[in-house]
Design an enzyme around this catalytic site. Sequence first.
Site, PDB file in Angstrom:
ATOM      1  N   ASP A 148      -4.854  16.628  13.450  1.00  0.00           N
ATOM      2  CA  ASP A 148      -4.429  16.631  11.756  1.00  0.00           C
ATOM      3  C   ASP A 148      -4.762  17.635  11.447  1.00  0.00           C
ATOM      4  O   ASP A 148      -4.877  18.924  12.392  1.00  0.00           O
ATOM      5  CB  ASP A 148      -6.128  15.487  12.045  1.00  0.00           C
ATOM      6  CG  ASP A 148      -5.741  15.239  10.848  1.00  0.00           C
ATOM      7  OD1 ASP A 148      -5.751  14.944   8.991  1.00  0.00           O
ATOM      8  OD2 ASP A 148      -6.077  13.092  10.932  1.00  0.00           O
ATOM      9  N   ARG A 154       3.830  -9.966  12.139  1.00  0.00           N
ATOM     10  CA  ARG A 154       3.547 -10.618  10.463  1.00  0.00           C
ATOM     11  C   ARG A 154       4.408 -12.114  10.613  1.00  0.00           C
ATOM     12  O   ARG A 154       3.411 -13.024   9.649  1.00  0.00           O
ATOM     13  CB  ARG A 154       3.526  -9.406   9.203  1.00  0.00           C
ATOM     14  CG  ARG A 154       1.947  -8.198   9.824  1.00  0.00           C
ATOM     15  CD  ARG A 154       2.484  -7.603   7.750  1.00  0.00           C
ATOM     16  NE  ARG A 154       1.368  -6.642   7.275  1.00  0.00           N
ATOM     17  CZ  ARG A 154       1.575  -5.279   6.996  1.00  0.00           C
ATOM     18  NH1 ARG A 154       2.515  -5.298   6.598  1.00  0.00           N
ATOM     19  NH2 ARG A 154       0.314  -4.482   6.627  1.00  0.00           N
ATOM     20  N   ILE A 166      -6.109   4.508  11.536  1.00  0.00           N
ATOM     21  CA  ILE A 166      -5.175   3.410  12.417  1.00  0.00           C
ATOM     22  C   ILE A 166      -5.107   4.423  13.855  1.00  0.00           C
ATOM     23  O   ILE A 166      -5.352   3.861  14.482  1.00  0.00           O
ATOM     24  CB  ILE A 166      -3.151   4.578  12.305  1.00  0.00           C
ATOM     25  CG1 ILE A 166      -3.111   2.864  11.163  1.00  0.00           C
ATOM     26  CG2 ILE A 166      -2.818   3.974  13.368  1.00  0.00           C
ATOM     27  CD1 ILE A 166      -1.713   3.423  10.502  1.00  0.00           C
ATOM     28  N   GLY A 209       3.981   7.421  10.392  1.00  0.00           N
ATOM     29  CA  GLY A 209       3.807   7.162   8.567  1.00  0.00           C
ATOM     30  C   GLY A 209       4.536   7.376   7.945  1.00  0.00           C
ATOM     31  O   GLY A 209       5.880   7.560   7.963  1.00  0.00           O
ATOM     32  N   ASN A 243       6.718  14.251   2.669  1.00  0.00           N
ATOM     33  CA  ASN A 243       5.965  13.890   4.304  1.00  0.00           C
ATOM     34  C   ASN A 243       8.071  14.501   5.090  1.00  0.00           C
ATOM     35  O   ASN A 243       7.935  14.810   6.010  1.00  0.00           O
ATOM     36  CB  ASN A 243       6.163  12.926   4.762  1.00  0.00           C
ATOM     37  CG  ASN A 243       5.113  12.140   4.582  1.00  0.00           C
ATOM     38  OD1 ASN A 243       3.723  12.655   5.347  1.00  0.00           O
ATOM     39  ND2 ASN A 243       5.167  11.184   2.949  1.00  0.00           N
ATOM     40  N   ASP A 245       5.697  -5.429  10.696  1.00  0.00           N
ATOM     41  CA  ASP A 245       5.955  -6.491   9.734  1.00  0.00           C
ATOM     42  C   ASP A 245       6.950  -8.160  11.033  1.00  0.00           C
ATOM     43  O   ASP A 245       6.829  -8.821  10.199  1.00  0.00           O
ATOM     44  CB  ASP A 245       7.385  -5.874   9.540  1.00  0.00           C
ATOM     45  CG  ASP A 245       7.133  -4.318   8.562  1.00  0.00           C
ATOM     46  OD1 ASP A 245       5.980  -4.876   7.556  1.00  0.00           O
ATOM     47  OD2 ASP A 245       7.872  -3.347   8.684  1.00  0.00           O
ATOM     48  N   GLN A 251       7.110  18.954  11.885  1.00  0.00           N
ATOM     49  CA  GLN A 251       6.784  18.639  13.373  1.00  0.00           C
ATOM     50  C   GLN A 251       8.454  18.332  14.678  1.00  0.00           C
ATOM     51  O   GLN A 251       8.292  18.156  15.309  1.00  0.00           O
ATOM     52  CB  GLN A 251       6.446  17.007  13.313  1.00  0.00           C
ATOM     53  CG  GLN A 251       5.169  17.312  12.995  1.00  0.00           C
ATOM     54  CD  GLN A 251       4.132  15.833  12.509  1.00  0.00           C
ATOM     55  OE1 GLN A 251       4.710  14.760  12.787  1.00  0.00           O
ATOM     56  NE2 GLN A 251       2.834  16.174  12.005  1.00  0.00           N
ATOM     57  N   ARG A 302      -0.084   8.431  -0.470  1.00  0.00           N
ATOM     58  CA  ARG A 302       0.453   8.558  -1.784  1.00  0.00           C
ATOM     59  C   ARG A 302      -0.664   8.218  -2.109  1.00  0.00           C
ATOM     60  O   ARG A 302      -1.693   7.372  -2.431  1.00  0.00           O
ATOM     61  CB  ARG A 302       2.122   6.434  -1.918  1.00  0.00           C
ATOM     62  CG  ARG A 302       1.841   6.544  -3.058  1.00  0.00           C
ATOM     63  CD  ARG A 302       2.764   5.366  -2.883  1.00  0.00           C
ATOM     64  NE  ARG A 302       3.987   5.285  -4.399  1.00  0.00           N
ATOM     65  CZ  ARG A 302       5.245   4.533  -3.898  1.00  0.00           C
ATOM     66  NH1 ARG A 302       5.272   3.910  -2.959  1.00  0.00           N
ATOM     67  NH2 ARG A 302       6.143   4.665  -5.472  1.00  0.00           N
ATOM     68  N   HIS A 336      10.952  -0.423   6.625  1.00  0.00           N
ATOM     69  CA  HIS A 336       9.368  -0.752   6.407  1.00  0.00           C
ATOM     70  C   HIS A 336       8.934   0.042   5.028  1.00  0.00           C
ATOM     71  O   HIS A 336       8.462   0.618   4.859  1.00  0.00           O
ATOM     72  CB  HIS A 336       8.709  -0.479   7.062  1.00  0.00           C
ATOM     73  CG  HIS A 336       6.992   0.215   7.325  1.00  0.00           C
ATOM     74  ND1 HIS A 336       6.404  -1.358   7.132  1.00  0.00           N
ATOM     75  CD2 HIS A 336       6.144   0.869   6.764  1.00  0.00           C
ATOM     76  CE1 HIS A 336       5.709  -1.010   7.074  1.00  0.00           C
ATOM     77  NE2 HIS A 336       5.233  -0.127   6.858  1.00  0.00           N
TER      78      HIS A 336
HETATM   79  N1  LIG Z   1       5.003   2.044   9.557  1.00  0.00           N
HETATM   80  C1  LIG Z   1       3.799   0.821   9.679  1.00  0.00           C
HETATM   81  O1  LIG Z   1       3.879   0.006   9.760  1.00  0.00           O
HETATM   82  C2  LIG Z   1       2.695   1.830   9.354  1.00  0.00           C
HETATM   83  C3  LIG Z   1       2.231   0.396   8.746  1.00  0.00           C
HETATM   84  C4  LIG Z   1       0.771   1.065   7.685  1.00  0.00           C
HETATM   85  C5  LIG Z   1       0.430   2.337   7.839  1.00  0.00           C
HETATM   86  N2  LIG Z   1       2.276   3.263   7.842  1.00  0.00           N
HETATM   87  C6  LIG Z   1       1.468   4.704   8.020  1.00  0.00           C
HETATM   88  O2  LIG Z   1       0.576   5.100   8.553  1.00  0.00           O
HETATM   89  C7  LIG Z   1       0.456   6.259   8.219  1.00  0.00           C
HETATM   90  C8  LIG Z   1      -1.282   6.273   8.277  1.00  0.00           C
HETATM   91  O3  LIG Z   1      -2.059   5.885   7.751  1.00  0.00           O
HETATM   92  P1  LIG Z   1      -3.175   5.349   8.222  1.00  0.00           P
HETATM   93  O4  LIG Z   1      -3.661   4.381   7.628  1.00  0.00           O
HETATM   94  O5  LIG Z   1      -4.292   5.884   9.556  1.00  0.00           O
HETATM   95  O6  LIG Z   1      -4.313   6.655   7.152  1.00  0.00           O
HETATM   96  P2  LIG Z   1      -5.259   7.790   7.163  1.00  0.00           P
HETATM   97  O7  LIG Z   1      -5.333   7.940   5.667  1.00  0.00           O
HETATM   98  O8  LIG Z   1      -6.384   6.890   7.372  1.00  0.00           O
HETATM   99  O9  LIG Z   1      -4.321   9.401   8.018  1.00  0.00           O
HETATM  100  C9  LIG Z   1      -4.322  10.060   8.354  1.00  0.00           C
HETATM  101  C10 LIG Z   1      -4.311  11.146   8.782  1.00  0.00           C
HETATM  102  O10 LIG Z   1      -3.005  11.620   8.546  1.00  0.00           O
HETATM  103  C11 LIG Z   1      -3.974  12.958   8.321  1.00  0.00           C
HETATM  104  N3  LIG Z   1      -2.812  13.668   8.157  1.00  0.00           N
HETATM  105  C12 LIG Z   1      -2.196  14.367   7.041  1.00  0.00           C
HETATM  106  N4  LIG Z   1      -1.421  15.108   7.398  1.00  0.00           N
HETATM  107  C13 LIG Z   1      -0.936  15.806   8.040  1.00  0.00           C
HETATM  108  C14 LIG Z   1       0.027  16.532   8.798  1.00  0.00           C
HETATM  109  N5  LIG Z   1       0.555  17.266   8.262  1.00  0.00           N
HETATM  110  N6  LIG Z   1      -0.786  17.224  10.186  1.00  0.00           N
HETATM  111  C15 LIG Z   1      -0.905  15.897  10.583  1.00  0.00           C
HETATM  112  N7  LIG Z   1      -1.690  15.122  10.069  1.00  0.00           N
HETATM  113  C16 LIG Z   1      -1.482  15.253   8.652  1.00  0.00           C
HETATM  114  C17 LIG Z   1      -4.772  12.785   7.801  1.00  0.00           C
HETATM  115  O11 LIG Z   1      -5.654  14.164   7.952  1.00  0.00           O
HETATM  116  C18 LIG Z   1      -5.015  11.997   8.102  1.00  0.00           C
HETATM  117  O12 LIG Z   1      -6.714  12.307   9.007  1.00  0.00           O
HETATM  118  C19 LIG Z   1       0.001   6.379   7.001  1.00  0.00           C
HETATM  119  O13 LIG Z   1       1.116   7.254   6.604  1.00  0.00           O
HETATM  120  C20 LIG Z   1       0.866   5.268   6.795  1.00  0.00           C
HETATM  121  O14 LIG Z   1       0.754   4.681   5.064  1.00  0.00           O
HETATM  122  C21 LIG Z   1       3.419   3.165   8.391  1.00  0.00           C
END
Ligand SMILES: NC(=O)c1ccc[n+]([C@@H]2O[C@H](COP(=O)([O-])OP(=O)(O)OC[C@H]3O[C@@H](n4cnc5c(N)ncnc54)[C@H](O)[C@@H]3O)[C@@H](O)[C@H]2O)c1
Length: 331
Positions: free
Chosen positions: A42, A162, A16, A130, A105, A159, A112, A92, A187
């Site tokens: 990260d 969409r 993202i 996240g 989480n 959402d 944080q 997950r 969500h």
């Molecule tokens: N709320 C929403 O609408 C929505 C939509 C899409 C995705 N998401 C969520 O967003 C999050 C990110 O998605 P993504 O596709 O970029 O995932 P991704 O796995 O590509 O990236 C997640 C990143 O977070 C890093 N990370 C893990 N633990 C960490 C920590 N403690 N501190 C800092 N960084 C950390 C990982 O190393 C990775 O680089 C996921 O939890 C996903 O489920 C939420």
Amino acid sequence: MDMPMRVTVTGAAGQIAYCLLPFLARGDVFGTDQPIELVLLDIEEAQTSLRGVVMELEDGAYPLVSVIHCTSNVSEAFVDCDVAVLLGAFPRKLGMERRDLLLQNAAIFKEQGEAIHKYAKRSVRVLVVGNPANTNAAVLAHFASAIDKKQITALSRLDQNRATSFIANELKVSPSVVKNVFVWGNHSNTQYPDLFHAVTNRGPLPDWLRDENFLREKFIPIIQERGAAVIKARKLSSAMSAANAVADHLRDWFAGTQDVVNMVVCSDGSYGIRKGIFFSFPCYCYGNGTFEIVPHFPWDAFGDPYIQRTKQELYKEWDQAFATLLPKSSL
Ligand SMILES: NC(=O)c1ccc[n+]([C@@H]2O[C@H](COP(=O)([O-])OP(=O)(O)OC[C@H]3O[C@@H](n4cnc5c(N)ncnc54)[C@H](O)[C@@H]3O)[C@@H](O)[C@H]2O)c1
């Protein structure tokens, strides 16, 4: 030019962030007069990959980006932070229970929250993305107690986008003329996409889009399961559309908007949702990181069981997360 705004993005090596950073760097979110200092957090194992992201940002030669700072240190990441976009989360894994994901989480967002409490500016605005985003935001808000809870939000705009786009496609109109499509609650796949107040520039939606069978069998499950459908097709979760929704959320929150938008925010008791629960509500944004829950969009009798289900799921998530984070005496 304004003073630089310090924007912290966590999970900055993830997919993202890769789609979002160009929006931030080009001024599409905070404006083309607003310089930004980017702080990218990260985990240690992702630092090499993060350096590649920084090289690409540098190669973009973005005039608005005055500083790019990478770190794996949580305290350092939030020093003097103006805006925190929290994408980083524990993913997950196959066979993992939702409860285990929640607890992993909760620990991240507790840490944080404490760092934001100690090091960020008191005026900081936080967007949690996240997952599980609602409960992560509630945990963060608890541990960042120096920060007003109205400065902490989570993402449900994806959402709403969409659901709005689905209706626009059905009507063969631009999504820009479809208003007041709301998504309530969590969500997760209990979210309630609601057309009761939806209108277009031609007036109320046609009856066939309000038909209960259509809603129950098609519209609601398609929106609830859209994320899973993207994963099935792409073998990766939504990133482009998620980044676009993050940009929409932040831009509206900071610039204000005429439309009612969905944001996950801390309940003040509105609509009978328990205070402190982070719930997706219809909101007005007034600019400069301010919003108000819009009080006059009650759901109808058809929507009530859906609302009860998503509400109960959030109450359960809250109990599970806080049972492990807080001493028993304070529960
Ligand atoms: N709320 C929403 O609408 C929505 C939509 C899409 C995705 N998401 C969520 O967003 C999050 C990110 O998605 P993504 O596709 O970029 O995932 P991704 O796995 O590509 O990236 C997640 C990143 O977070 C890093 N990370 C893990 N633990 C960490 C920590 N403690 N501190 C800092 N960084 C950390 C990982 O190393 C990775 O680089 C996921 O939890 C996903 O489920 C939420």
